[in-house]
Design a protein around this motif. Structure first.
Motif, PDB file in Angstrom:
ATOM      1  N   ASN A 194      38.841  31.726  43.752  1.00 11.94           N
ATOM      2  CA  ASN A 194      37.794  32.480  43.077  1.00 11.94           C
ATOM      3  C   ASN A 194      37.995  32.521  41.566  1.00 11.94           C
ATOM      4  N   THR A 220      43.977  35.760  51.859  1.00 11.79           N
ATOM      5  CA  THR A 220      43.325  36.490  50.771  1.00 11.79           C
ATOM      6  C   THR A 220      43.817  36.007  49.410  1.00 11.79           C
ATOM      7  N   THR A 276      32.870  34.584  49.710  1.00 11.43           N
ATOM      8  CA  THR A 276      34.237  34.708  50.200  1.00 11.43           C
ATOM      9  C   THR A 276      34.296  35.552  51.466  1.00 11.43           C
ATOM     10  N   SER A 326      50.780  34.963  43.509  1.00  9.16           N
ATOM     11  CA  SER A 326      50.545  34.760  44.939  1.00  9.16           C
ATOM     12  C   SER A 326      51.798  34.260  45.640  1.00  9.16           C
ATOM     13  N   THR A 353      37.240  39.267  45.398  1.00 11.10           N
ATOM     14  CA  THR A 353      38.124  38.968  46.520  1.00 11.10           C
ATOM     15  C   THR A 353      38.451  40.226  47.311  1.00 11.10           C
ATOM     16  N   SER A 394      37.160  37.895  39.699  1.00 12.04           N
ATOM     17  CA  SER A 394      37.793  37.278  40.859  1.00 12.04           C
ATOM     18  C   SER A 394      38.533  38.306  41.709  1.00 12.04           C
ATOM     19  N   ALA A 395      39.209  39.256  41.061  1.00  8.78           N
ATOM     20  CA  ALA A 395      39.977  40.251  41.810  1.00  8.78           C
ATOM     21  C   ALA A 395      39.063  41.186  42.589  1.00  8.78           C
ATOM     22  N   ARG A 445      42.367  32.586  48.592  1.00 11.86           N
ATOM     23  CA  ARG A 445      40.972  32.662  48.170  1.00 11.86           C
ATOM     24  C   ARG A 445      40.859  33.280  46.781  1.00 11.86           C
ATOM     25  N   TRP A 446      41.783  34.159  46.417  1.00  8.76           N
ATOM     26  CA  TRP A 446      41.773  34.703  45.056  1.00  8.76           C
ATOM     27  C   TRP A 446      41.996  33.586  44.043  1.00  8.76           C
ATOM     28  N   GLU A 447      42.935  32.701  44.345  1.00  7.32           N
ATOM     29  CA  GLU A 447      43.154  31.559  43.458  1.00  7.32           C
ATOM     30  C   GLU A 447      41.878  30.713  43.334  1.00  7.32           C
ATOM     31  N   VAL A 474      48.037  33.451  38.369  1.00 11.14           N
ATOM     32  CA  VAL A 474      47.643  33.974  39.683  1.00 11.14           C
ATOM     33  C   VAL A 474      48.386  33.238  40.791  1.00 11.14           C
TER      34      VAL A 474
END
Length: 271
Positions: free
Chosen positions: A213, A206, A156, A262, A89, A85-86, A209-211, A258
């Motif tokens: 992903n 960003t 993404t 965030s 993203t 995910s990291a 969207r990381w969350e 996460v």
């Protein structure tokens, strides 16, 4: 003798508008047709047998597996999901920013010919789900986290590229105009005026969207994308409910961590 007082005519009643009733009737018909098409069986859903089976299912999930060997594999899969995910993203944020520049409109200037094709490309990237991207990439990248990471990055990129373009367009134009008037090059105008104003919003998009992903990476295991999703697909397919409960618990903890990170970053960017 006093003159007769002139009376104003009564206002005519407003015309009846049929658009709202027709719209509500259309929504009601559509809702009923949707229920019929889905085939919801309320009696079966609320039956005693369904409640008994659901209770047994939840009872097994509530007793997670704590075998040391399984927990070791789970920790590795959790770190793999976090890395997928990291990295996905991060790649998407960089590519989305590069595509957002030609996709955004500069105030006071007509859009270039490249704006429409870039926005179409962003539409295509985000219209294809991550599962489809992963299935396509499995052919070239093979099973494992690489295909899942690239699938997350492609989808993404389309999402962040569109959001970044709107954020750049909505940034206040005053500082940028103050630099453009003396003839400062466009690149420096973007770096010193537009980007600093839009950066908190770009970071917020960003991180959000990381969350997302994190959850998407867990789903990509269905097609062999690696991480927690691959373990979840394997154990659910064999009806290992205790192991499934442990995997779900690890996913919840990872998403919560996460989300906390965030929130802290957003608080720093927007004091």
């Amino acid at each position: 003798m006093s003159a007769p007082v002139a009376t104003k005519p009564l206002p005519s009643p407003p015309p009846r508008r049929w658009s709202v009733p027709v719209l509500l009737l259309g929504l009601a018909v559509l809702s009923v047709a949707s229920f019929v098409e889905v085939g919801l069986d309320g009696a079966r859903l609320l039956s005693a047998d369904a409640a008994r089976r659901m209770g047994a299912f939840l009872g097994e999930l509530a007793h997670p597996a704590l075998d040391p060997g399984f927990l070791g594999r789970l920790l590795k899969a959790t770190l793999e999901t976090l890395a997928m995910s990291a990295v996905g993203t991060l790649l998407a944020a960089l590519a989305g920013l590069l595509l957002a520049l030609p996709a955004s409109r500069v105030p006071g200037r007509p859009p270039g010919w490249w704006r429409a094709p870039t926005r179409w490309l962003l539409n295509v990237l985000r219209s294809i789900p991550e599962l489809v991207w992963a299935a396509l990439l499995l052919i070239s990248a093979g099973l494992g986290p690489l295909a899942g990471t690239l699938a997350l990055a492609l989808h993404t990129t389309g999402v962040l590229g569109r959001l970044f373009a709107e954020a750049l367009e909505n940034a206040p134009d005053g500082p940028a105009l103050a630099l453009r008037v003396p003839g400062v090059p466009r690149g420096r105008v973007f770096l010193y005026a537009t980007l600093p104003q839009a950066l908190p919003q770009l970071m917020s998009y960003t991180l959000y969207r990381w969350e997302n992903n994190i959850r998407a990476a867990a789903v990509l295991g269905v097609v062999g994308g690696g991480g927690l999703g691959q373990m979840l697909s394997f154990h659910m397919g064999l009806f290992h409910m205790r192991e499934t409960g442990t995997i779900l618990l690890a996913t919840i903890v990872l998403v919560a961590a996460v989300d906390l990170l965030s929130s802290l970053v957003r608080r720093v960017l927007n004091p």
